[in-house]
Motif scaffolding. Structure first.
Motif, mmCIF file in Angstrom:
data_model
loop_
_atom_site.group_PDB
_atom_site.id
_atom_site.type_symbol
_atom_site.label_atom_id
_atom_site.label_comp_id
_atom_site.label_asym_id
_atom_site.label_seq_id
_atom_site.Cartn_x
_atom_site.Cartn_y
_atom_site.Cartn_z
ATOM 1 N N SER A 204 51.325 -14.883 -25.075
ATOM 2 C CA SER A 204 51.033 -15.779 -23.943
ATOM 3 C C SER A 204 50.844 -17.234 -24.357
ATOM 4 C CB SER A 204 49.800 -15.279 -23.167
ATOM 5 O OG SER A 204 50.015 -13.973 -22.684
ATOM 6 N N ASN B 26 54.627 -6.988 -22.263
ATOM 7 C CA ASN B 26 53.356 -7.670 -22.065
ATOM 8 C C ASN B 26 52.911 -7.505 -20.618
ATOM 9 O OD1 ASN B 26 51.146 -9.193 -22.765
ATOM 10 N ND2 ASN B 26 52.304 -10.961 -23.470
ATOM 11 N N GLN C 272 52.091 -8.350 -16.850
ATOM 12 C CA GLN C 272 52.769 -9.210 -15.891
ATOM 13 C C GLN C 272 52.044 -9.155 -14.546
ATOM 14 O OE1 GLN C 272 55.856 -11.126 -16.482
ATOM 15 N NE2 GLN C 272 55.049 -10.719 -18.527
ATOM 16 N N SER D 179 40.108 -14.184 -20.523
ATOM 17 C CA SER D 179 40.914 -13.290 -21.351
ATOM 18 C C SER D 179 40.133 -12.045 -21.775
ATOM 19 C CB SER D 179 41.443 -14.031 -22.580
ATOM 20 O OG SER D 179 40.377 -14.544 -23.349
#
Length: 561
Positions: free
Chosen positions: A56, A465, A467, A540
């Protein structure tokens, strides 16, 4: 391969047929696995921006665009954004404009702001698989493995610390004595150093210089970079990952040693081109790579997606620790070759969700049981709803009921149908937590995994990853507004060998989506607070908790016992 000889790259006509992770379709892929499996040569891995993007972080182009957006004068910014100069030249121009405007004098400070978001960058699956491959070679095969990167970040170091002691992972740059220190550090197999060819810009802490981003910096430090790369290539099996292979500092050492034909491979996902189909873009990329094959002695291997690229790296680590079983000549169920392992894993997954032999989705009573299990998967200990309820309290977010945010789980698996003896590269929606389908015709379940897909589940498998995407309500889908998708990885299916604390055998078998009745903010779009999903508000660390809960839900739905 001698210049003018028939190419051993993938036939462009095969790109759209099945799952091209296949030694018959790609002879170079077979050569790569045999070379790494044999463990006779040291390994050199050269990593580019594709690995950081999987974590990212921005691409090189996006990094320079973000720097450009810091220009205060609106007219100058507009001109700079439209400037289509070579990226090294554009970086030179943008940094000079920012310095002339009285902004930060140090290049690394400007780069740091553009490179990192507010949340702490964590390794993606690509970085993790590279770390596992390096660890397998150094700790389990007892072979030297070197790691070089053109990236400014410490993503690789963070991934390596899951497999090496923290004090045994070190960063190096081309500062005076840096190359010698890196070589000395790597002499002990229990340690690993990462050579940052273009310098290191830490999110927190001092940089490692020299920084190499602009045209003048490439000219100043290019000879030193080429020298380090040349030494790392010598006598090694080399794999290039996430690189465009246009950097002259990479091309020079390759060209100089091309005639010796050392084993060196590049793993490539053909780039997308607006207005052009994936098939056409792949045909162009494969044709263009003939130059790399003929003139540079490189062996390009083409993959359909970034999760497939990751799977190759992950399987290479498995081949290192299971050299006897990871061979095409092993015909029994003991074979760990990807195609056979995937077939067994998918058969197991489909049986787990109630599908008979060859069936793609459960129907009737089996469909109702899967719906019930997915509903229960939402509520399991440390499952999605338990995590979301705790986060909702922290963020003061309305959850559940008529006015609050509500969620549903949707389970997708890779198709096990074959095309030219290879698995079709599509996903099947096999079930949801909110409704059951008694007849297979009533559930639209085939979705192609490709760059241009609109389905979040397929996007997650393509990128490897997490999405997020949003839906416009329609007469047949009035409830759902946002979708949060992540790939499903199964571990230890065919082998019980471990690398560090993680299974060596890891397979991507599908995706699970968390559908929301609220909108998930994507790409900085503006959304009214009352319509904004809790997912959009998470940092995160909180998102990682949610992702862990989705993994638990997926494993429970597929294998409840």
């Amino acid at each position: 391969m001698a210049e003018g000889s028939p190419s051993r790259m993938l036939d462009p006509d095969l790109f759209d047929r099945g799952d091209i992770f296949c030694f018959d379709a790609q002879p170079y892929l077979g050569e790569l696995f045999e070379t790494v499996r044999a463990r006779k040569k040291p390994l050199t891995v050269v990593v580019g921006a594709g690995v950081s993007m999987n974590s990212s972080l921005p691409s090189w182009r996006d990094l320079i665009d973000k720097m450009t957006n810091e220009i205060k004068n609106a007219s100058t910014k507009k001109i700079a954004l439209r400037d289509d100069s070579d990226l090294m030249r554009k970086a030179e121009i943008v940094l000079q404009i920012l310095k002339d405007g009285g902004q930060d004098v140090e290049d690394h400070t400007i780069i740091r702001r553009a490179l990192y978001s507010d949340s702490h960058a964590t390794p993606g699956v690509l970085a993790d698989s590279i770390a596992r491959l390096v660890c397998a070679n150094r700790k389990y095969a007892g072979k030297r493995a070197r790691l070089l990167t053109t990236n400014f970040d410490e993503i690789l170091e963070a991934a390596l610390r899951a497999y090496f002691e923290e004090e045994d992972v070190e960063s190096f740059s081309l500062k005076p004595g840096g190359s010698s220190a890196w070589k000395a550090w790597d002499r002990r197999l229990g340690r690993i150093g990462v050579m940052h060819l273009h310098g290191l810009v830490r999110q927190d802490g001092d940089p490692e210089e020299p920084i190499v981003l602009t045209e003048s910096q490439f000219l100043k430090h290019g000879a030193q970079v080429r020298d380090v790369i040349s030494n790392a290539l010598e006598g090694a099996c080399t794999i290039f990952i996430g690189l465009g292979m246009s950097d002259p500092n990479l091309i020079g050492p390759l060209y100089a040693t091309a005639e010796a034909r050392p084993p060196r491979f590049s793993l490539v996902v053909p780039p997308g081109v607006n207005g052009v189909t994936t098939t056409e873009a792949a045909r162009y990329a494969i044709s263009s790579a003939r130059y790399l094959e003929d003139k540079l002695g490189l062996r390009p291997i083409f993959l359909k997606s970034y999760s497939q690229l990751n799977q190759v790296i992950s399987d290479l680590a498995l081949a290192v620790v299971e050299p006897r079983r990871y061979r095409p000549t092993v015909k029994s169920d003991a074979s760990l070759v990807y195609r056979r392992r995937l077939t067994r894993a998918l058969d197991d997954c489909y049986a787990g969700v109630g599908c008979g032999k060859g069936a793609e989705i459960p129907t009737g009573q089996a469909a109702e049981e899967l719906t019930t299990r997915l509903h229960l998967a939402l509520e399991i200990d440390d499952g999605p709803l338990q995590v979301l309820r705790e986060l909702a309290r922290q963020y003061g977010h309305p959850l559940g009921g008529g006015a609050g945010e509500n969620f549903g789980l949707f389970l997708w698996l890779r198709s096990r149908e074959l095309e030219d003896e290879r698995h079709r590269y599509i996903l099947n929606l096999v079930g949801t937590s909110v409704y059951a389908h008694r007849e297979d015709w009533s559930l639209r379940h085939h979705v192609k995994i490709s760059r241009e897909t609109e389905f979040a589940a397929a996007q997650a498998v393509f990128t490897g990853n997490v999405q997020a995407t949003n839906l416009t309500p329609t007469p047949i889908a009035q409830i759902w507004r946002g979708i949060f998708a992540t790939p499903i990885l199964l571990a230890g299916i065919g082998s019980d060998r471990m690398i560090g604390e993680d299974p060596a055998d890891v397979l991507t078998v599908g995706a699970i989506t968390l559908n929301s009745t609220f909108v998930i903010r994507t790409n900085g779009e503006r959304v009214a607070d009352e319509d904004l999903s809790l997912i959009s508000k998470l940092d995160s660390a909180a998102k990682n908790l949610l992702l862990d809960s989705l993994d638990k839900a997926a494993q429970y739905a597929i294998h409840p016992n």
